[in-house]
Design an enzyme around this catalytic site. Sequence first.
Site, PDB file in Angstrom:
ATOM      1  N   GLU A 103       0.830  -1.224   0.000  1.00  9.82           N
ATOM      2  CA  GLU A 103       0.000   0.000   0.000  1.00  9.82           C
ATOM      3  C   GLU A 103       0.855   1.261   0.000  1.00  9.82           C
ATOM      4  O   GLU A 103       0.680   2.163   0.827  1.00  9.82           O
ATOM      5  CB  GLU A 103      -0.944  -0.014   1.209  1.00  9.82           C
ATOM      6  CG  GLU A 103      -1.983  -1.098   1.137  1.00  9.82           C
ATOM      7  CD  GLU A 103      -3.063  -0.983   2.208  1.00  9.82           C
ATOM      8  OE1 GLU A 103      -2.825  -0.369   3.254  1.00  9.82           O
ATOM      9  OE2 GLU A 103      -4.177  -1.509   1.972  1.00  9.82           O
TER      10      GLU A 103
ATOM     11  N   GLU B 239      -5.916  -8.191  -0.803  1.00 11.35           N
ATOM     12  CA  GLU B 239      -6.608  -7.906   0.468  1.00 11.35           C
ATOM     13  C   GLU B 239      -8.032  -7.478   0.152  1.00 11.35           C
ATOM     14  O   GLU B 239      -8.263  -6.702  -0.772  1.00 11.35           O
ATOM     15  CB  GLU B 239      -5.949  -6.768   1.258  1.00 11.35           C
ATOM     16  CG  GLU B 239      -4.625  -7.105   1.870  1.00 11.35           C
ATOM     17  CD  GLU B 239      -4.031  -5.964   2.695  1.00 11.35           C
ATOM     18  OE1 GLU B 239      -4.795  -5.159   3.260  1.00 11.35           O
ATOM     19  OE2 GLU B 239      -2.799  -5.889   2.745  1.00 11.35           O
TER      20      GLU B 239
HETATM   21  P1  P53 Z   1      -6.992  -2.439   9.595  1.00 15.08           P
HETATM   22  C1  P53 Z   1      -6.158   1.978   5.576  1.00 15.08           C
HETATM   23  C2  P53 Z   1      -6.973   1.879   4.454  1.00 15.08           C
HETATM   24  C3  P53 Z   1      -6.973   0.724   3.710  1.00 15.08           C
HETATM   25  C4  P53 Z   1      -6.142  -0.325   4.079  1.00 15.08           C
HETATM   26  O1  P53 Z   1      -6.740  -2.460   8.023  1.00 15.08           O
HETATM   27  C5  P53 Z   1      -5.319  -0.224   5.163  1.00 15.08           C
HETATM   28  C6  P53 Z   1      -5.323   0.930   5.928  1.00 15.08           C
HETATM   29  C7  P53 Z   1      -4.457   1.044   7.129  1.00 15.08           C
HETATM   30  O2  P53 Z   1      -5.202   0.777   8.269  1.00 15.08           O
HETATM   31  O3  P53 Z   1      -4.429  -1.169   5.524  1.00 15.08           O
HETATM   32  C8  P53 Z   1      -4.445  -2.469   4.968  1.00 15.08           C
HETATM   33  O4  P53 Z   1      -6.083  -3.451  10.161  1.00 15.08           O
HETATM   34  C9  P53 Z   1      -3.117  -3.099   5.309  1.00 15.08           C
HETATM   35  C10 P53 Z   1      -3.199  -4.156   6.356  1.00 15.08           C
HETATM   36  C11 P53 Z   1      -4.350  -3.845   7.294  1.00 15.08           C
HETATM   37  C12 P53 Z   1      -5.636  -3.930   6.494  1.00 15.08           C
HETATM   38  O5  P53 Z   1      -5.610  -3.056   5.390  1.00 15.08           O
HETATM   39  O6  P53 Z   1      -6.659  -1.054   9.998  1.00 15.08           O
HETATM   40  O7  P53 Z   1      -2.407  -3.569   4.187  1.00 15.08           O
HETATM   41  O8  P53 Z   1      -1.951  -4.270   6.988  1.00 15.08           O
HETATM   42  O9  P53 Z   1      -4.418  -4.652   8.406  1.00 15.08           O
HETATM   43  C13 P53 Z   1      -6.879  -3.645   7.305  1.00 15.08           C
HETATM   44  O10 P53 Z   1      -8.422  -2.782   9.780  1.00 15.08           O
END
Ligand code: P53
Length: 476
Positions: free
Chosen positions: A176, A374
């Site tokens: 990201e 993801e």
């Molecule tokens: P969490 C922000 C927006 C989109 C994805 O996020 C993001 C974030 C950062 O928070 O992160 C990704 O755990 C990232 C992972 C993360 C996952 O999305 O905040 O690649 O490491 O855990 C979900 O709910």
Amino acid sequence: MPGFKEGFLWGGAVAAHQLEGGWKEGGKGISVADVMTVGAHGVPREITQGVIQGKNYPNHEAIDFYHRYKEDIKLFAELGFKCFRTSIAWTRIFPKGDELEPNEAGLKFYDDLFDECLKHGIEPVITLSHFEMPFHLVTEYGGWRNRKLIDMFVRFASVCFKRYQHKVKYWMTFNEINNQANFHEDFAPFTNSGLKYEDGEDREPVMFQAAHYELVASALAVKAGREINPSLQIGCMIAMCPIYPLSCAPNDIMMAMNAMHRRYWFTDVHVRGKYPQHLLNYFERRGFELDITDEDIAALKQGCVDYIGFSYYMSFATKATPDNPQLDYDESKSLVSNPYVQKSDWGWQIDPVGLRYSLNWFWDHYQLPLFIVENGFGAIDVQESDGTVNDQYRIDYLDAHIREMKKAVVEDGVDLMGYTPWGCIDLVSAGTGEMKKRYGFIFVDKDNEGNGTLNRSKKKSFDWYQKVIATNGADL
Ligand code: P53
């Protein structure tokens, strides 16, 4: 009925710092994730000056995957995973980041982990830098504001490519990388680039400089990887939150276009090996003088990625306002609520159609294979007295997204390599550091305060996803 291609990479995704724990084991150094405390929705994680006694650092133990990975991979195998996306913790291989020789104990850990995956027919998919760079590089070098990090990253990447080339085919450089487009907050600049801003510092050019060095490092790593083994597939990793105009007013449309430019130019550089003209013009308008050399420009051209990995959780919306005549995008101010979609408990706008839109957007722009690395629903799960978790809401979220993904493949002709839902086993949230924000098919008994047995158990979504994989997405 046509559907996903043969060999479609169904699996799940995690990142080392969010599940491994063992933060000091096997010679591991302190990473940026190790100095972030627990937060909550609306309460940012505190970034401390090193590890301070008495604070709650959830990543230190995480879910103890470091010791329990065999048990967990067995469950992934039972789910039918074809692949498993994780990251290599940079601090296990180069504990401080600036060493010349890697740490053998760290290398050995990933050898064993990948062997365990392969034993079960699960292909590892590896991110090199996923919010876990050595903290030493922050304190001694100022993070990615320092050009010296390019060589250190390329050394780390090359060591990994050489060591694991026969175990890992699919790689991604920076997770990201475009999160830092949101540079007014502290989280993304720190997790992406180890940036800590001075009070009153003009943040924006520092972010562009750091991102530039990372893009050069990524390109040089891709080049090195190809020289080591031309069969490696090395991609980028973009956080895709498509930005819609709130209305069809022409200025809202332009505002959304500018916002997309400002959040996704990173992909242009990764894929095309050069900066888009709109960004060069923006640097000029703002008077940003960045350190971009002729050698950098040549390097970018030589390290274009093989595929685009991306995360998709939500869509954004924006609108033009009279106080912003240039329609400049500021992620901390320019976003508005979309009245047509629901939000998660953490305020993330749930929009399955946005995934189909995103797949088409990437495909139309770049014509490179795409990999959804993801996607998922962070929610509060309740474990019943008999141990079961009825996470129907997660099934509904994933089902709706997979249906849209299928339309993108079958109707729109997008070339999609695979799908790895986020946090396939419950882990520490990146954004808030909570355990309570769960994504998994597998429940882990641990709470925000760090209490719990760490026992694993299957949620209702486990059986559902197992069937999705077994039928290659035909049975939704
Ligand atoms: P969490 C922000 C927006 C989109 C994805 O996020 C993001 C974030 C950062 O928070 O992160 C990704 O755990 C990232 C992972 C993360 C996952 O999305 O905040 O690649 O490491 O855990 C979900 O709910």
